[in-house]
Motif scaffolding. Structure first.
Motif, PDB file in Angstrom:
ATOM      1  N   SER A  23     -12.995  12.606 -18.986  1.00 47.60           N
ATOM      2  CA  SER A  23     -12.565  11.226 -18.746  1.00 47.60           C
ATOM      3  C   SER A  23     -11.789  11.087 -17.446  1.00 47.60           C
ATOM      4  O   SER A  23     -11.799  10.037 -16.800  1.00 47.60           O
ATOM      5  CB  SER A  23     -11.711  10.729 -19.908  1.00 47.60           C
ATOM      6  OG  SER A  23     -12.453  10.692 -21.110  1.00 47.60           O
ATOM      7  N   CYS A  24     -11.084  12.144 -17.066  1.00 44.00           N
ATOM      8  CA  CYS A  24     -10.365  12.195 -15.794  1.00 44.00           C
ATOM      9  C   CYS A  24     -11.107  13.159 -14.867  1.00 44.00           C
ATOM     10  O   CYS A  24     -11.676  14.146 -15.345  1.00 44.00           O
ATOM     11  CB  CYS A  24      -8.935  12.700 -15.990  1.00 44.00           C
ATOM     12  SG  CYS A  24      -7.823  11.512 -16.764  1.00 44.00           S
TER      13      CYS A  24
ATOM     14  N   PRO B  95      -9.795  -2.101 -11.410  1.00 42.41           N
ATOM     15  CA  PRO B  95      -9.321  -1.318 -12.554  1.00 42.41           C
ATOM     16  C   PRO B  95      -8.134  -1.976 -13.236  1.00 42.41           C
ATOM     17  O   PRO B  95      -7.422  -2.799 -12.643  1.00 42.41           O
ATOM     18  CB  PRO B  95      -8.905   0.011 -11.916  1.00 42.41           C
ATOM     19  CG  PRO B  95      -8.508  -0.366 -10.518  1.00 42.41           C
ATOM     20  CD  PRO B  95      -9.451  -1.483 -10.122  1.00 42.41           C
TER      21      PRO B  95
ATOM     22  N   LEU C 133     -12.424   3.793 -10.751  1.00 40.80           N
ATOM     23  CA  LEU C 133     -11.719   4.016 -12.000  1.00 40.80           C
ATOM     24  C   LEU C 133     -11.687   2.742 -12.844  1.00 40.80           C
ATOM     25  O   LEU C 133     -11.574   1.637 -12.325  1.00 40.80           O
ATOM     26  CB  LEU C 133     -10.277   4.471 -11.731  1.00 40.80           C
ATOM     27  CG  LEU C 133     -10.033   5.979 -11.706  1.00 40.80           C
ATOM     28  CD1 LEU C 133     -10.792   6.641 -10.569  1.00 40.80           C
ATOM     29  CD2 LEU C 133      -8.543   6.280 -11.609  1.00 40.80           C
ATOM     30  N   LYS C 134     -11.767   2.932 -14.156  1.00 38.25           N
ATOM     31  CA  LYS C 134     -11.660   1.811 -15.078  1.00 38.25           C
ATOM     32  C   LYS C 134     -10.204   1.441 -15.338  1.00 38.25           C
ATOM     33  O   LYS C 134      -9.898   0.285 -15.651  1.00 38.25           O
ATOM     34  CB  LYS C 134     -12.347   2.158 -16.401  1.00 38.25           C
ATOM     35  CG  LYS C 134     -13.839   2.448 -16.276  1.00 38.25           C
ATOM     36  CD  LYS C 134     -14.412   2.870 -17.613  1.00 38.25           C
ATOM     37  CE  LYS C 134     -15.882   3.223 -17.506  1.00 38.25           C
ATOM     38  NZ  LYS C 134     -16.447   3.696 -18.805  1.00 38.25           N
ATOM     39  N   GLY C 135      -9.318   2.422 -15.243  1.00 35.95           N
ATOM     40  CA  GLY C 135      -7.906   2.165 -15.469  1.00 35.95           C
ATOM     41  C   GLY C 135      -7.064   3.325 -15.000  1.00 35.95           C
ATOM     42  O   GLY C 135      -7.541   4.465 -14.928  1.00 35.95           O
ATOM     43  N   PHE C 136      -5.802   3.043 -14.664  1.00 35.43           N
ATOM     44  CA  PHE C 136      -4.891   4.104 -14.238  1.00 35.43           C
ATOM     45  C   PHE C 136      -3.454   3.670 -14.492  1.00 35.43           C
ATOM     46  O   PHE C 136      -3.170   2.493 -14.724  1.00 35.43           O
ATOM     47  CB  PHE C 136      -5.092   4.458 -12.760  1.00 35.43           C
ATOM     48  CG  PHE C 136      -4.657   3.404 -11.778  1.00 35.43           C
ATOM     49  CD1 PHE C 136      -3.393   3.436 -11.202  1.00 35.43           C
ATOM     50  CD2 PHE C 136      -5.521   2.366 -11.418  1.00 35.43           C
ATOM     51  CE1 PHE C 136      -2.992   2.466 -10.291  1.00 35.43           C
ATOM     52  CE2 PHE C 136      -5.133   1.395 -10.512  1.00 35.43           C
ATOM     53  CZ  PHE C 136      -3.862   1.437  -9.941  1.00 35.43           C
TER      54      PHE C 136
ATOM     55  N   PHE D 205      -4.109   8.791 -15.967  1.00 42.29           N
ATOM     56  CA  PHE D 205      -2.867   8.296 -16.537  1.00 42.29           C
ATOM     57  C   PHE D 205      -1.642   9.103 -16.121  1.00 42.29           C
ATOM     58  O   PHE D 205      -0.617   9.082 -16.824  1.00 42.29           O
ATOM     59  CB  PHE D 205      -2.981   8.264 -18.068  1.00 42.29           C
ATOM     60  CG  PHE D 205      -4.019   7.305 -18.569  1.00 42.29           C
ATOM     61  CD1 PHE D 205      -3.805   5.939 -18.520  1.00 42.29           C
ATOM     62  CD2 PHE D 205      -5.228   7.771 -19.056  1.00 42.29           C
ATOM     63  CE1 PHE D 205      -4.765   5.048 -18.964  1.00 42.29           C
ATOM     64  CE2 PHE D 205      -6.201   6.878 -19.506  1.00 42.29           C
ATOM     65  CZ  PHE D 205      -5.973   5.515 -19.458  1.00 42.29           C
TER      66      PHE D 205
ATOM     67  N   HIS E 165     -12.978   8.366 -14.313  1.00 45.61           N
ATOM     68  CA  HIS E 165     -13.010   7.170 -15.148  1.00 45.61           C
ATOM     69  C   HIS E 165     -11.608   6.608 -15.384  1.00 45.61           C
ATOM     70  O   HIS E 165     -11.391   5.400 -15.298  1.00 45.61           O
ATOM     71  CB  HIS E 165     -13.688   7.470 -16.480  1.00 45.61           C
ATOM     72  CG  HIS E 165     -15.090   7.970 -16.348  1.00 45.61           C
ATOM     73  ND1 HIS E 165     -16.124   7.167 -15.922  1.00 45.61           N
ATOM     74  CD2 HIS E 165     -15.632   9.205 -16.560  1.00 45.61           C
ATOM     75  CE1 HIS E 165     -17.247   7.872 -15.883  1.00 45.61           C
ATOM     76  NE2 HIS E 165     -16.964   9.111 -16.261  1.00 45.61           N
ATOM     77  N   TYR E 166     -10.683   7.507 -15.700  1.00 45.40           N
ATOM     78  CA  TYR E 166      -9.296   7.121 -15.944  1.00 45.40           C
ATOM     79  C   TYR E 166      -8.367   8.145 -15.313  1.00 45.40           C
ATOM     80  O   TYR E 166      -8.751   9.287 -15.060  1.00 45.40           O
ATOM     81  CB  TYR E 166      -9.007   7.032 -17.449  1.00 45.40           C
ATOM     82  CG  TYR E 166      -9.795   5.966 -18.167  1.00 45.40           C
ATOM     83  CD1 TYR E 166      -9.377   4.640 -18.145  1.00 45.40           C
ATOM     84  CD2 TYR E 166     -10.954   6.291 -18.872  1.00 45.40           C
ATOM     85  CE1 TYR E 166     -10.106   3.658 -18.802  1.00 45.40           C
ATOM     86  CE2 TYR E 166     -11.697   5.315 -19.528  1.00 45.40           C
ATOM     87  CZ  TYR E 166     -11.262   3.994 -19.488  1.00 45.40           C
ATOM     88  OH  TYR E 166     -11.985   3.029 -20.126  1.00 45.40           O
TER      89      TYR E 166
END
Length: 225
Positions: A27-28, A89, A59-62, A34, A31-32
């Motif tokens: 996932s990292c 994102p 990236l979809k989110g961070f 965190f 894509h993400y």
């Protein structure tokens, strides 16, 4: 009526709780991500540069998780919100707090909280908390009171083994662990297989959320340094 910031952050925490249950070792970082640092703590990138790279890589989110600081989050969010594309994102609230657990210094990541919550002010002053404020249960309780989630960062990096620290963190209310983490500095980034298996097993045993992040301090959000 517009949603209040508190309502938005509650939604964010709920979204993250579901999202963290879907993450895997891949996932990292594409894509993400965190776990990112900026010049507002001990990183080399500005929040704008982090956000720009996140958009370049799709990236979809961070989340920016600066040590004891939130300004990086605010600046990155402003930068992303100014982008008019539909593929921008999601920027999640984040922070990394130094705490004491079983007499050992650990780091606790917070996500999805209200960044204006007064209960977090002592932990966002630019330096590590001291005394009772530094106890893991106090840090976790503060993050929960602000509507967020508390995650034990890189559980295999500390003086005590993860087999001791994770159950102790669970007893103090931790929500999850940073399972997918690179304990070396390879390029490209890769979640360390042995540590991942160990932490994942403990997460399953204790029904914990699992997160991933590069812990970037350097010039490239795809690697640690």
């Amino acid at each position: 009526m517009a949603m209040t910031l508190a309502a938005l952050t509650v939604t964010q925490a709920e979204t993250l709780r579901g999202l963290f249950q879907t993450l895997t070792a891949t996932s990292c970082p594409y894509h993400y991500n965190f776990h990112l640092h900026t010049i507002w703590s001990d990183g080399q990138l500005t929040p704008q540069q982090v956000a720009q790279q996140a958009m370049i890589h799709g990236l979809k989110g961070f989340a920016i998780t600066d040590h004891h600081a939130l300004e990086g989050y605010f600046q990155a969010r402003t930068y992303v919100e100014a982008y008019r594309g539909s593929d921008r994102p999601q920027v999640y609230t984040g922070i990394e707090i130094t705490a004491q657990l079983l007499g050992t210094e650990v780091h606790i990541l917070g996500y999805g909280f209200d960044p204006h919550a007064p209960v977090l002010h002592p932990y966002a002053m630019g330096s590590a908390p001291e005394g009772d404020l530094a106890q893991a249960e106090r840090v976790i309780a503060a993050l929960h009171a602000a509507g967020g989630l508390a995650i034990l960062a890189h559980p295999v990096r500390y003086r005590l083994p993860a087999e001791q620290l994770i159950p102790a963190a669970v007893a103090r209310g931790i929500d999850g662990v940073e399972t997918y983490y690179c304990y070396g500095n390879p390029d490209p980034w890769e979640s360390t297989p042995e540590a991942t298996a160990l932490v994942h097993g403990l997460a399953v045993e204790h029904q914990l959320l699992e997160t991933c992040g590069t812990d970037t301090h350097g010039q490239n959000i795809l690697v640690r340094r």
